[in-house]
Write a protein that holds these residues in place. Structure first.
Motif, PDB file in Angstrom:
ATOM      1  N   ASP A 158     -46.368 -15.719  19.061  1.00 54.37           N
ATOM      2  CA  ASP A 158     -47.164 -15.150  17.863  1.00 54.37           C
ATOM      3  C   ASP A 158     -46.839 -14.097  17.901  1.00 54.37           C
ATOM      4  O   ASP A 158     -47.118 -13.137  16.884  1.00 54.37           O
ATOM      5  N   ASN A 159     -46.435 -13.222  18.778  1.00 51.30           N
ATOM      6  CA  ASN A 159     -46.777 -11.580  18.683  1.00 51.30           C
ATOM      7  C   ASN A 159     -44.674 -11.002  18.168  1.00 51.30           C
ATOM      8  O   ASN A 159     -45.023 -10.103  17.731  1.00 51.30           O
ATOM      9  N   ALA A 160     -44.284 -12.082  18.270  1.00 46.17           N
ATOM     10  CA  ALA A 160     -42.570 -11.662  18.057  1.00 46.17           C
ATOM     11  C   ALA A 160     -42.174 -12.655  17.390  1.00 46.17           C
ATOM     12  O   ALA A 160     -42.411 -12.112  16.102  1.00 46.17           O
ATOM     13  N   GLY A 161     -41.399 -13.607  17.862  1.00 44.02           N
ATOM     14  CA  GLY A 161     -40.302 -14.251  16.835  1.00 44.02           C
ATOM     15  C   GLY A 161     -41.737 -14.878  15.836  1.00 44.02           C
ATOM     16  O   GLY A 161     -40.877 -15.002  14.570  1.00 44.02           O
ATOM     17  N   LYS A 162     -42.386 -15.329  15.717  1.00 43.37           N
ATOM     18  CA  LYS A 162     -43.646 -16.021  14.679  1.00 43.37           C
ATOM     19  C   LYS A 162     -43.841 -15.399  13.491  1.00 43.37           C
ATOM     20  O   LYS A 162     -43.760 -14.795  11.981  1.00 43.37           O
ATOM     21  N   LEU A 163     -43.142 -13.670  13.546  1.00 46.13           N
ATOM     22  CA  LEU A 163     -43.472 -12.397  13.693  1.00 46.13           C
ATOM     23  C   LEU A 163     -42.864 -12.346  12.368  1.00 46.13           C
ATOM     24  O   LEU A 163     -42.322 -11.697  11.080  1.00 46.13           O
ATOM     25  N   SER A 164     -41.314 -11.970  12.568  1.00 50.03           N
ATOM     26  CA  SER A 164     -40.047 -11.336  12.897  1.00 50.03           C
ATOM     27  C   SER A 164     -39.618 -12.258  12.322  1.00 50.03           C
ATOM     28  O   SER A 164     -39.096 -11.696  11.005  1.00 50.03           O
ATOM     29  N   VAL A 197     -33.352 -13.052  20.622  1.00 48.06           N
ATOM     30  CA  VAL A 197     -33.783 -13.836  20.966  1.00 48.06           C
ATOM     31  C   VAL A 197     -34.889 -13.766  22.191  1.00 48.06           C
ATOM     32  O   VAL A 197     -33.953 -12.295  22.766  1.00 48.06           O
ATOM     33  N   SER A 198     -35.514 -13.830  22.820  1.00 47.79           N
ATOM     34  CA  SER A 198     -36.636 -13.796  22.754  1.00 47.79           C
ATOM     35  C   SER A 198     -36.952 -12.049  22.743  1.00 47.79           C
ATOM     36  O   SER A 198     -38.106 -11.364  23.827  1.00 47.79           O
ATOM     37  N   ALA A 199     -37.339 -11.369  21.136  1.00 47.62           N
ATOM     38  CA  ALA A 199     -36.922  -9.986  20.882  1.00 47.62           C
ATOM     39  C   ALA A 199     -38.378  -9.846  21.169  1.00 47.62           C
ATOM     40  O   ALA A 199     -39.501 -10.478  20.589  1.00 47.62           O
ATOM     41  N   VAL A 200     -38.588  -8.188  20.829  1.00 48.81           N
ATOM     42  CA  VAL A 200     -39.763  -7.961  21.363  1.00 48.81           C
ATOM     43  C   VAL A 200     -40.471  -7.380  19.939  1.00 48.81           C
ATOM     44  O   VAL A 200     -41.636  -7.117  19.300  1.00 48.81           O
ATOM     45  N   PRO A 201     -39.989  -7.365  18.672  1.00 48.98           N
ATOM     46  CA  PRO A 201     -39.815  -6.839  17.500  1.00 48.98           C
ATOM     47  C   PRO A 201     -41.103  -8.109  17.092  1.00 48.98           C
ATOM     48  O   PRO A 201     -41.168  -9.266  16.746  1.00 48.98           O
ATOM     49  N   PRO A 202     -42.256  -7.038  15.524  1.00 47.65           N
ATOM     50  CA  PRO A 202     -41.834  -5.934  15.196  1.00 47.65           C
ATOM     51  C   PRO A 202     -42.570  -5.368  16.391  1.00 47.65           C
ATOM     52  O   PRO A 202     -42.526  -3.937  16.512  1.00 47.65           O
ATOM     53  N   LEU A 203     -44.116  -5.442  16.781  1.00 46.57           N
ATOM     54  CA  LEU A 203     -44.485  -4.218  17.623  1.00 46.57           C
ATOM     55  C   LEU A 203     -45.411  -5.532  18.998  1.00 46.57           C
ATOM     56  O   LEU A 203     -45.831  -6.130  18.392  1.00 46.57           O
ATOM     57  N   MET A 204     -45.090  -4.926  20.200  1.00 48.58           N
ATOM     58  CA  MET A 204     -45.418  -5.035  21.601  1.00 48.58           C
ATOM     59  C   MET A 204     -47.301  -4.703  21.383  1.00 48.58           C
ATOM     60  O   MET A 204     -47.799  -5.533  21.898  1.00 48.58           O
ATOM     61  N   LEU A 205     -47.105  -3.576  20.914  1.00 46.05           N
ATOM     62  CA  LEU A 205     -48.468  -2.398  21.218  1.00 46.05           C
ATOM     63  C   LEU A 205     -49.938  -3.454  20.197  1.00 46.05           C
ATOM     64  O   LEU A 205     -49.669  -3.303  18.998  1.00 46.05           O
ATOM     65  N   LYS A 206     -50.982  -3.576  21.007  1.00 44.63           N
ATOM     66  CA  LYS A 206     -51.471  -3.658  20.234  1.00 44.63           C
ATOM     67  C   LYS A 206     -52.767  -2.161  19.236  1.00 44.63           C
ATOM     68  O   LYS A 206     -53.141  -1.169  20.196  1.00 44.63           O
ATOM     69  N   LEU A 221     -31.082 -15.648  13.426  1.00 47.37           N
ATOM     70  CA  LEU A 221     -31.822 -16.584  13.947  1.00 47.37           C
ATOM     71  C   LEU A 221     -32.830 -15.716  14.976  1.00 47.37           C
ATOM     72  O   LEU A 221     -32.205 -15.524  15.557  1.00 47.37           O
ATOM     73  N   VAL A 222     -34.143 -16.480  14.335  1.00 40.90           N
ATOM     74  CA  VAL A 222     -34.930 -16.066  15.869  1.00 40.90           C
ATOM     75  C   VAL A 222     -35.402 -16.744  17.112  1.00 40.90           C
ATOM     76  O   VAL A 222     -35.408 -18.337  16.799  1.00 40.90           O
ATOM     77  N   MET A 223     -34.561 -16.852  17.831  1.00 38.09           N
ATOM     78  CA  MET A 223     -35.161 -18.125  19.372  1.00 38.09           C
ATOM     79  C   MET A 223     -35.851 -17.594  20.067  1.00 38.09           C
ATOM     80  O   MET A 223     -36.327 -16.189  20.560  1.00 38.09           O
ATOM     81  N   HIS A 224     -36.927 -18.090  20.049  1.00 40.26           N
ATOM     82  CA  HIS A 224     -38.435 -17.641  21.073  1.00 40.26           C
ATOM     83  C   HIS A 224     -38.614 -19.231  22.161  1.00 40.26           C
ATOM     84  O   HIS A 224     -38.844 -20.259  21.105  1.00 40.26           O
TER      85      HIS A 224
END
Length: 164
Positions: free
Chosen positions: A121-127, A9-18, A108-111
């Protein structure tokens, strides 16, 4: 073997840093700024963050819940400043790509698509692309703190997923 399903849920994976391999991530300056806030005036940071982007209370049409902001502050101030400081490094710089690839249970990835803290775009959709059996549920206009601001909707979806 004991896990039947997983939910992010609103999770940071896979990686937050550019990085070179994660060009869509956020620049280190963002996380340095949060660390600076923790080091210089943690109490104010713990008012500013929930008042603004965390719950989407900075949006013009947002219904602001002062009790939610106060509770966020209370919870934050009960924690260790050192743990908060170190936690920023952990949630921003840890690459969880391989961990996600190892998840084989239905996930289930909830975002929220208005998550200003962890952009979808950088978390849920990639996870959801990395887990082996994932489903992405996007919540229109929901913020990072959607478990609090929209608990009724999310709890119903969580229950439906668990029971399915």
């Amino acid at each position: 073997g004991r896990v039947a399903k997983a939910v992010l849920v609103s999770a940071v994976p896979p990686l937050m840093l550019k990085t070179e391999t994660n060009p869509g991530g956020l620049p280190m300056e963002v996380f340095d700024g949060i660390r600076q806030g923790v080091a210089e005036n943690r109490a104010q940071l713990f008012v500013d963050f929930p008042t603004g982007p965390f719950y989407g209370f900075n949006r013009p049409d947002a219904k602001v819940y002062p009790g939610v902001i106060q509770n966020w502050w209370r919870q934050g101030m009960m924690g260790s400043a050192k743990a908060h400081y170190d936690g920023i490094k952990a949630f921003s710089e840890t690459d969880q790509t391989e961990d996600l690839k190892a998840i084989t249970v239905p996930t289930l990835v909830m975002h929220g698509d208005d998550d200003q803290v962890v952009p979808i775009d950088n978390a849920g959709k990639l996870s959801v692309k990395l887990v082996q059996n994932g489903t992405l549920k996007v919540y229109q206009g929901y913020p990072h703190g959607m478990l609090t601001t929209h608990a009724d909707v999310l709890n119903a979806d969580l229950l439906a997923f668990v029971q399915a």
